[in-house]
Design a protein around this motif. Sequence first.
Motif, PDB file in Angstrom:
ATOM      1  N   GLU A 151       0.799  -1.230   0.000  1.00  0.00           N
ATOM      2  CA  GLU A 151       0.000   0.000   0.000  1.00  0.00           C
ATOM      3  C   GLU A 151       0.836   1.287   0.000  1.00  0.00           C
ATOM      4  O   GLU A 151       0.400   2.281  -0.595  1.00  0.00           O
ATOM      5  N   PRO A 152       2.041   1.328   0.614  1.00  0.00           N
ATOM      6  CA  PRO A 152       2.841   2.555   0.496  1.00  0.00           C
ATOM      7  C   PRO A 152       3.188   2.907  -0.954  1.00  0.00           C
ATOM      8  O   PRO A 152       3.289   4.084  -1.292  1.00  0.00           O
ATOM      9  N   PHE A 153       3.367   1.908  -1.808  1.00  0.00           N
ATOM     10  CA  PHE A 153       3.609   2.165  -3.231  1.00  0.00           C
ATOM     11  C   PHE A 153       2.344   2.696  -3.905  1.00  0.00           C
ATOM     12  O   PHE A 153       2.393   3.578  -4.760  1.00  0.00           O
ATOM     13  N   LYS A 180      -7.125  -6.962  -4.544  1.00  0.00           N
ATOM     14  CA  LYS A 180      -8.214  -6.080  -4.973  1.00  0.00           C
ATOM     15  C   LYS A 180      -8.817  -5.300  -3.816  1.00  0.00           C
ATOM     16  O   LYS A 180      -9.450  -4.258  -4.028  1.00  0.00           O
ATOM     17  N   SER A 181      -8.615  -5.776  -2.582  1.00  0.00           N
ATOM     18  CA  SER A 181      -9.182  -5.104  -1.416  1.00  0.00           C
ATOM     19  C   SER A 181      -8.249  -4.050  -0.833  1.00  0.00           C
ATOM     20  O   SER A 181      -8.623  -3.331   0.097  1.00  0.00           O
ATOM     21  N   TRP A 182      -7.029  -3.928  -1.355  1.00  0.00           N
ATOM     22  CA  TRP A 182      -6.067  -2.995  -0.793  1.00  0.00           C
ATOM     23  C   TRP A 182      -6.384  -1.568  -1.204  1.00  0.00           C
ATOM     24  O   TRP A 182      -6.957  -1.320  -2.276  1.00  0.00           O
ATOM     25  N   GLN A 183      -5.995  -0.614  -0.373  1.00  0.00           N
ATOM     26  CA  GLN A 183      -6.257   0.784  -0.641  1.00  0.00           C
ATOM     27  C   GLN A 183      -5.539   1.234  -1.913  1.00  0.00           C
ATOM     28  O   GLN A 183      -4.376   0.932  -2.106  1.00  0.00           O
ATOM     29  N   ASN A 184      -6.273   1.943  -2.773  1.00  0.00           N
ATOM     30  CA  ASN A 184      -5.760   2.426  -4.062  1.00  0.00           C
ATOM     31  C   ASN A 184      -5.395   1.272  -5.001  1.00  0.00           C
ATOM     32  O   ASN A 184      -4.467   1.380  -5.807  1.00  0.00           O
ATOM     33  N   SER A 185      -6.137   0.178  -4.905  1.00  0.00           N
ATOM     34  CA  SER A 185      -5.844  -0.988  -5.746  1.00  0.00           C
ATOM     35  C   SER A 185      -6.023  -0.700  -7.232  1.00  0.00           C
ATOM     36  O   SER A 185      -5.547  -1.469  -8.074  1.00  0.00           O
ATOM     37  N   GLU A 186      -6.702   0.397  -7.565  1.00  0.00           N
ATOM     38  CA  GLU A 186      -6.825   0.771  -8.977  1.00  0.00           C
ATOM     39  C   GLU A 186      -5.468   1.103  -9.587  1.00  0.00           C
ATOM     40  O   GLU A 186      -5.316   1.152 -10.815  1.00  0.00           O
ATOM     41  N   ASN A 187      -4.461   1.308  -8.739  1.00  0.00           N
ATOM     42  CA  ASN A 187      -3.106   1.592  -9.222  1.00  0.00           C
ATOM     43  C   ASN A 187      -2.268   0.331  -9.405  1.00  0.00           C
ATOM     44  O   ASN A 187      -1.071   0.419  -9.662  1.00  0.00           O
TER      45      ASN A 187
END
Length: 277
Positions: free
Chosen positions: A132-134, A179-186
């Motif tokens: 998620e930091p990335f 897919k459930s991680w924050q900002n997974s659209e990236n």
Amino acid sequence: MTTNRIVKEIKKKKSFLCIGLDVDLNKIPQHLLKEEDPIFAFNKAIIDATHHLCVAYKPNTAFYEAYGIKGWRALEKTINYLNDKYPEIYTIADAKRGDIGNTSTMYAKAFFEDLGFDSVTVAPYMGKDSVEPFLAFKDKHTILLALTSNQGAFDFQTNPEISGVDGLELYKKVLETSKSWQNSENLMYVVGATKAEFLADIRKIIPASFLLVPGVGAQGGNLQDVCKYGMNSSVGLLINSSRGIIYASQDEDFAQAAAAKAEELQVQMAAVLTKKS
């Protein structure tokens, strides 16, 4: 760089080719060793000869780190050259990083802010707090290792003996969980071309995501199979070829030979895109 810009370039160039810049001083033309910076001289020549045929370049950072500070400076000069002269080109730092919390943030800063890459490859083994930091960086992509093209991929990624109670292989768990991680659209994902038969199942889990697909060419992956099972409505593929292009010749015509090999793939890709439309 946004996904929309990548798609625009794919349509413009009729190509979804990514060229791997994996520079080994034992394999480049020997006359370049006389240059002040032979690694950058090689990359610059390859880039100038092939930029109109591809939409992305992917330096594997190990091939630069192996030469110490000189190699790292060559990597920096390469990415600066790409960003300054060919800003439409998508850039991938193939670094396979991944660590927890602040360490991942620092890795991300190194590649996204200091060097200015559009994306970086990341290992998912340590879970969401290592990825998620990335993902927090705007208009930057994190390319997660999902199903790799090496023989050892069968040890864990597809091994049915380590599947959970739901029966999902490890690589499918990675896809589903990410897919459930924050900002997974990236997120984008690495899927090896030698695993083309798995792409149909992968697309059921991540139908819209871009896939970085290494292994076409020297590793034996088949472009047609990858497109058949992996292409989506926005193409959704970046097909990487490294050795098969950049080491097409060790003579002074090496850049022209690389362009010829790249064009062979680009022509095949154009035919696929024409048929798709």
